[in-house]
Design a protein around this motif. Sequence first.
Motif, PDB file in Angstrom:
ATOM      1  N   GLU A 250       0.839  -1.207   0.000  1.00  0.00           N
ATOM      2  CA  GLU A 250       0.000   0.000   0.000  1.00  0.00           C
ATOM      3  C   GLU A 250       0.872   1.254   0.000  1.00  0.00           C
ATOM      4  O   GLU A 250       1.679   1.470   0.902  1.00  0.00           O
ATOM      5  CB  GLU A 250      -0.917   0.006   1.232  1.00  0.00           C
ATOM      6  CG  GLU A 250      -1.867   1.196   1.244  1.00  0.00           C
ATOM      7  CD  GLU A 250      -2.806   1.175   2.444  1.00  0.00           C
ATOM      8  OE1 GLU A 250      -2.506   0.469   3.430  1.00  0.00           O
ATOM      9  OE2 GLU A 250      -3.832   1.880   2.389  1.00  0.00           O
ATOM     10  N   ASN A 252      -0.451   4.604  -0.873  1.00  0.00           N
ATOM     11  CA  ASN A 252      -1.178   5.776  -0.400  1.00  0.00           C
ATOM     12  C   ASN A 252      -1.785   5.486   0.970  1.00  0.00           C
ATOM     13  O   ASN A 252      -2.782   4.774   1.090  1.00  0.00           O
ATOM     14  CB  ASN A 252      -2.280   6.139  -1.405  1.00  0.00           C
ATOM     15  CG  ASN A 252      -3.048   7.356  -0.951  1.00  0.00           C
ATOM     16  OD1 ASN A 252      -2.783   7.924   0.125  1.00  0.00           O
ATOM     17  ND2 ASN A 252      -4.009   7.784  -1.761  1.00  0.00           N
ATOM     18  N   LEU A 253      -1.177   6.054   2.004  1.00  0.00           N
ATOM     19  CA  LEU A 253      -1.644   5.813   3.376  1.00  0.00           C
ATOM     20  C   LEU A 253      -2.386   7.028   3.924  1.00  0.00           C
ATOM     21  O   LEU A 253      -2.636   7.135   5.123  1.00  0.00           O
ATOM     22  CB  LEU A 253      -0.453   5.471   4.272  1.00  0.00           C
ATOM     23  CG  LEU A 253       0.208   4.123   3.934  1.00  0.00           C
ATOM     24  CD1 LEU A 253       1.633   4.059   4.480  1.00  0.00           C
ATOM     25  CD2 LEU A 253      -0.611   2.955   4.476  1.00  0.00           C
ATOM     26  N   ASP A 255      -5.381   7.699   3.715  1.00  0.00           N
ATOM     27  CA  ASP A 255      -6.705   7.365   4.264  1.00  0.00           C
ATOM     28  C   ASP A 255      -6.623   6.856   5.694  1.00  0.00           C
ATOM     29  O   ASP A 255      -7.610   6.797   6.399  1.00  0.00           O
ATOM     30  CB  ASP A 255      -7.365   6.297   3.384  1.00  0.00           C
ATOM     31  CG  ASP A 255      -6.538   5.019   3.303  1.00  0.00           C
ATOM     32  OD1 ASP A 255      -5.307   5.120   3.116  1.00  0.00           O
ATOM     33  OD2 ASP A 255      -7.111   3.921   3.457  1.00  0.00           O
ATOM     34  N   LYS A 256      -5.420   6.492   6.127  1.00  0.00           N
ATOM     35  CA  LYS A 256      -5.237   5.869   7.449  1.00  0.00           C
ATOM     36  C   LYS A 256      -5.138   6.935   8.540  1.00  0.00           C
ATOM     37  O   LYS A 256      -4.905   8.112   8.238  1.00  0.00           O
ATOM     38  CB  LYS A 256      -3.969   5.003   7.432  1.00  0.00           C
ATOM     39  CG  LYS A 256      -4.013   3.818   6.445  1.00  0.00           C
ATOM     40  CD  LYS A 256      -4.984   2.762   6.895  1.00  0.00           C
ATOM     41  CE  LYS A 256      -4.994   1.507   6.032  1.00  0.00           C
ATOM     42  NZ  LYS A 256      -5.545   1.658   4.686  1.00  0.00           N
ATOM     43  N   LEU A 444      -7.337  -1.200   1.797  1.00  0.00           N
ATOM     44  CA  LEU A 444      -6.489  -0.158   1.205  1.00  0.00           C
ATOM     45  C   LEU A 444      -7.188   1.183   1.126  1.00  0.00           C
ATOM     46  O   LEU A 444      -6.551   2.214   0.950  1.00  0.00           O
ATOM     47  CB  LEU A 444      -6.063  -0.581  -0.208  1.00  0.00           C
ATOM     48  CG  LEU A 444      -5.352  -1.926  -0.318  1.00  0.00           C
ATOM     49  CD1 LEU A 444      -5.036  -2.251  -1.767  1.00  0.00           C
ATOM     50  CD2 LEU A 444      -4.076  -1.936   0.528  1.00  0.00           C
ATOM     51  N   GLU A 445      -8.520   1.179   1.219  1.00  0.00           N
ATOM     52  CA  GLU A 445      -9.253   2.413   0.990  1.00  0.00           C
ATOM     53  C   GLU A 445     -10.297   2.628   2.078  1.00  0.00           C
ATOM     54  O   GLU A 445     -11.387   2.048   2.046  1.00  0.00           O
ATOM     55  CB  GLU A 445      -9.934   2.365  -0.390  1.00  0.00           C
ATOM     56  CG  GLU A 445     -10.475   3.702  -0.808  1.00  0.00           C
ATOM     57  CD  GLU A 445     -11.188   3.646  -2.158  1.00  0.00           C
ATOM     58  OE1 GLU A 445     -11.360   2.534  -2.703  1.00  0.00           O
ATOM     59  OE2 GLU A 445     -11.600   4.719  -2.627  1.00  0.00           O
TER      60      GLU A 445
HETATM   61 CA   LIG Z   1      -4.735   3.563   1.132  1.00  0.00          CA
END
Ligand SMILES: [Ca+2]
Length: 478
Positions: A250, A252-253, A255-256, A444-445
């Motif tokens: 992953e 793109n983090l 969103d975390k 992931l999202e």
């Molecule tokens: Ca993500």
Amino acid sequence: MNRSRGRAGGRTPLRTALPAGLGVALLALFMSAAHRAPRAEAQELPLPALRPNVLVIMTDDQPVNNTMAMMPRTRHWFGQRGTTFTNAFATTPLCCPSRASIFTGRYAHNHGVKANYREETDNLDHDSTMQRYLAEAGYRNAIFGKYLNGWDRAEDPPFFHDWAIIRGGKERGYYGGDWNVNGQQEVVSRYSTNYIRDHALRFLESAETLDARPWMMFLNVYAPHHPSLSPERYAEVDVPRWIDDPARRESNLADKPPFARRVSGARRRAKENYEAQMRSLVPVDRMVEAVRLQLRALGETEDTIAFFMSDNGYMSGEHQLLRKSEPYTPATKIPFMTRWPGNFEAGLTDRRVIGNIDLAPTVYEAAGVTPDESFPVDGMSLLDDATRDDILLEYWQEHPINQTYVPWASLRTRRFQYIEYYDQDMQQVRFREYYDLHSDPWQLENLLNDEDPANDPDVSMIEQRLGELRRCSGEGCR
Ligand SMILES: [Ca+2]
Ligand SMILES: [Ca+2]
Ligand SMILES: [Ca+2]
Ligand SMILES: [Ca+2]
């Protein structure tokens, strides 16, 4: 529903076959016996009838991913004549809270052990444990290996008649740990899994000299917990290739949670430990095989309800995390297999959402014991056809003086996972996550923080349900 399950039947429910009041009659005997001189007194009790032996084999920090590839004997023994559960969770993904849930069938918010340190361990009321109820029902109880973190090693574990419990920690979980062996303090230089195996074989031999008395035995190995040691001779054992799955990749983090405790090089470090972790499961698999052969030689295979599970999972680089204690799938989902010929359907994959809290009530049904009403059991018996749609996952501060990690609670179903992170006193929600597990199994999202308000799910009912479960007790948890 894809659930491919049904009871194999074949046995009269044991509960109805037992004389009423037996537990009460045994209570007085055991209240003195189990606490003071349990091993000497145990043989004097009246013999119960028709109750199965109980075997629990538990690993430490074993994630699901592909770890069972290292345990073909275990998979075969449980898989061929037993049931494999593919949606099993550690309701609090940390050693001591999870082990207390296993002993009691209760969520951590009810048994009170919310972390690993001494004061939290002391919150467990041992009268609420399966070892108490089974001791009262005439079982001979044994535990070999890890018990409760924070437990004073000088103290004997209540309601067990035979034990060798380790105070481990790092390498000493494998070699040179401090053990309490039936009340004697010992430093054991042997490899811990093999030492546990030898205790198990001796115990079975000894317990079966009195064939009619059932036993319960926990084999709580330290493997594959970091640093994942194993004897030299396993150094060349083949290990399946490491997989950089989408959660590990992953990129793109955003969103975390902004406060997530990412570890730089988490994936690299997890990969470095991977082969050792996998190899440390080989001696466990051999231990299972040795126990299987011993049970067969003693003629006890059919009369034993057996479980294989881990106390919690582990983040091995997924979302750049490297620890347990997280709500995500690798930390909370656990291997879980059961075996009791004629009762658990053979060769079945059971997709029900289950948890560590379901082990104790399953044992209660199998052994025909009724737990004390003052300690309501939150889990459900896996011997019934009961199902649940969702399960609560919950986590607190690791320690009051170490507020590094953020407390959270989560509602997990087969369809989605919803997570709330809280401030320190757990009043205000700081951050939310929602993953659609059908379209996004790798998490992931986070739909609630992906800069697209149009795809936000309505979580009002979910939020309410999570709030209910965080306060639930007994039947109210199902
Ligand atoms: Ca993500
Ligand atoms: Ca653990
Ligand atoms: Ca027997
Ligand atoms: Ca969104």
